[in-house]
Design a protein around this motif. Sequence first.
Motif, mmCIF file in Angstrom:
data_model
loop_
_atom_site.group_PDB
_atom_site.id
_atom_site.type_symbol
_atom_site.label_atom_id
_atom_site.label_comp_id
_atom_site.label_asym_id
_atom_site.label_seq_id
_atom_site.Cartn_x
_atom_site.Cartn_y
_atom_site.Cartn_z
ATOM 1 N N VAL A 48 0.903 -1.185 -0.066
ATOM 2 C CA VAL A 48 0.037 0.150 -0.126
ATOM 3 C C VAL A 48 1.050 1.003 -0.025
ATOM 4 N N LEU A 49 0.883 1.885 -1.136
ATOM 5 C CA LEU A 49 1.407 3.121 -1.180
ATOM 6 C C LEU A 49 0.710 4.607 -1.291
ATOM 7 N N GLY A 50 1.400 5.353 -0.808
ATOM 8 C CA GLY A 50 0.473 6.722 -0.810
ATOM 9 C C GLY A 50 1.610 7.798 -0.091
ATOM 10 N N PRO A 51 1.312 9.039 -0.463
ATOM 11 C CA PRO A 51 2.018 10.202 0.090
ATOM 12 C C PRO A 51 1.528 10.265 1.803
ATOM 13 N N ASN A 52 2.300 11.015 2.695
ATOM 14 C CA ASN A 52 2.005 11.217 4.004
ATOM 15 C C ASN A 52 0.498 11.775 4.097
ATOM 16 N N GLY A 53 -0.181 11.064 4.977
ATOM 17 C CA GLY A 53 -1.478 11.594 5.018
ATOM 18 C C GLY A 53 -2.634 10.862 4.390
ATOM 19 N N ALA A 54 -2.148 10.110 3.407
ATOM 20 C CA ALA A 54 -3.186 9.432 2.590
ATOM 21 C C ALA A 54 -4.067 8.467 3.169
ATOM 22 N N THR B 145 -0.306 -14.134 5.061
ATOM 23 C CA THR B 145 -0.557 -12.999 4.102
ATOM 24 C C THR B 145 -0.199 -11.677 4.752
ATOM 25 N N VAL B 146 0.404 -10.819 3.998
ATOM 26 C CA VAL B 146 1.071 -9.605 4.602
ATOM 27 C C VAL B 146 0.237 -8.083 3.896
ATOM 28 N N LEU B 147 -0.017 -7.340 4.556
ATOM 29 C CA LEU B 147 -0.396 -6.006 4.309
ATOM 30 C C LEU B 147 0.965 -5.014 4.426
ATOM 31 N N LEU B 148 1.288 -4.575 3.685
ATOM 32 C CA LEU B 148 2.582 -3.881 3.765
ATOM 33 C C LEU B 148 2.290 -2.330 3.362
ATOM 34 N N THR B 149 2.706 -1.368 4.371
ATOM 35 C CA THR B 149 2.570 -0.015 3.831
ATOM 36 C C THR B 149 4.222 0.568 3.873
ATOM 37 N N GLU C 1 11.558 -1.633 -1.707
ATOM 38 C CA GLU C 1 10.718 -2.299 -0.807
ATOM 39 C C GLU C 1 9.542 -2.951 -1.307
ATOM 40 N N ALA C 2 8.790 -2.165 -2.039
ATOM 41 C CA ALA C 2 7.310 -2.543 -2.636
ATOM 42 C C ALA C 2 7.638 -3.536 -3.777
ATOM 43 N N LEU D 8 9.097 -6.914 -2.611
ATOM 44 C CA LEU D 8 8.287 -7.830 -1.594
ATOM 45 C C LEU D 8 6.780 -8.108 -2.317
ATOM 46 N N ALA D 9 6.413 -6.811 -2.856
ATOM 47 C CA ALA D 9 4.603 -7.038 -3.017
ATOM 48 C C ALA D 9 4.424 -7.566 -4.359
ATOM 49 N N SER D 10 3.158 -8.477 -4.530
ATOM 50 C CA SER D 10 2.757 -9.073 -5.776
ATOM 51 C C SER D 10 1.922 -8.205 -6.308
ATOM 52 N N GLU D 11 1.325 -7.589 -5.536
ATOM 53 C CA GLU D 11 0.326 -6.426 -6.000
ATOM 54 C C GLU D 11 0.581 -5.005 -5.263
ATOM 55 N N LEU D 12 -0.228 -3.919 -5.893
ATOM 56 C CA LEU D 12 0.201 -2.654 -5.214
ATOM 57 C C LEU D 12 -1.223 -2.035 -5.215
#
Length: 338
Positions: free
Chosen positions: A47-53, A199-203, A209-210, A213-217
Motif C-alpha cells: 500500500v503506497l501513498g503520500p503522508n496523510g493519505a 498474508t502480508v499487508l505492507l505500507t 521495498e514495494a 516484496l509486493a505481488s500487487e500494489l
Amino acid sequence: MAPVIVDGMTRIDKNAVEVRGLVKHYGDTKALDGVDLDVREGTVLGVLGPNGAGKTTLVRCLSTLITPDAGHAVVAGYDVVKQPRQLRRTIGLTGQYASVDEKLSGWENLYMIGRLLDLPRKDARRRADEMLERFSLTDAAKRPAMQYSGGMRRRLDLAASMIGSPSVLYLDEPTTGLDPRTRNEVWDEVQRMVAEGATVLLTTQYMEEAEQLASELTVIDRGRVIANGRVDELKAKVGGRTLQIRPSDPAQLSAMARALGESGLDGIAGATVVPDEGLLYVPILSDAQLTAVVGLLGTHGFGIAHIGTHLPSLDEVFLAITGEKTPVSDTIPEEVAA
C-alpha cells in the motif's frame, strides 16, 4: 475470489483480507473515504501513498485499534468490528514506531507476547529463541530493551509481531530507519513467512521495498484508492515502455533518429539520442510499434548491436499517479498528518 491457472490447473484464490467502502473521519477530515481492497491469501499487498493519505488509518481499522465509521472489512474470516477478539489472535502488527517494554529484556519481551497469545510456556520460550536468532538479537537477549539501539528495538518489535505465527501480518513502514543489512533481514523474514502461507499487508515509502516484496500494489491518496494492480501493470498504465536501441555504429544514432522522425509511424512520438550512452530511446505503447520500429530501421540498413525495453520505475509511477513527489520517511508522521 478469482480463478487462476497454475500448472495447467484452475485454482480458486481466496482473499485473506476483504475491504469494502471503509470510511473513517477525524472531525472534518476524511482519513478514509470509501476504501475497497483485497489481499489474496499467501501474498504481499503493498500500500503506497503520500503522508496523510490514510495508510496508517487503514491498518489501524483492520487491526481493530480503531473502529471505522462506515463500510465493511473481513480479515482471516473475521469481521473487524463484530469479531475483534477472534481476529486479534490471528494477526500480527508492526507499527511505524517500535513498541516494546524497555524495562524487560529482549527475550522477556518476546516470551511475554507469546504467553499473551496463549502459547504454552515451552512454545513461547522456543519461539522467543527462534525470533531472536532470526533477527540477530541472540547476543542481546538478556539486556534490557532500553539499552538497545534504535535499529535493534525495531527488529525486536518486528520479532514480537511475528512470534505468534500470524496468518495475516500488517507491516506499517516496517524498515523505516533501518540500515541496509537489517532491512534485507526483514525482507528475508517477510518472504519466509509468505512462503509458509502468511498474508502480508505492507505500507511503505520505499519503492525498492514495494517492488521487492509486493505481488500487487494499491495506491491511496486523500483516503481513496486511486490505482491498483501488479507492479508491471501500474508501470504500463502510466508510461508504457521505452525502446532502447544501440546501433552497431554509434555514428548512426542521429541518422536513426531522423529516419524514425520522418517515418510517420503511427503512435511514434519521436526518438531521443543519448550520445554518452550510445543509445536511442523510443517511447512505444505496443508490441506492434516495437516491430514497426525495428522493421523500419532494418529497411534503412541500420545495424543494431542491442535492443531492449524499459518500463518506468516505481518512483515515476508514484509521481504520475499521485502528482506528488515520492514520499520520504522523515517527513510528518502519518499519525499526525492523517
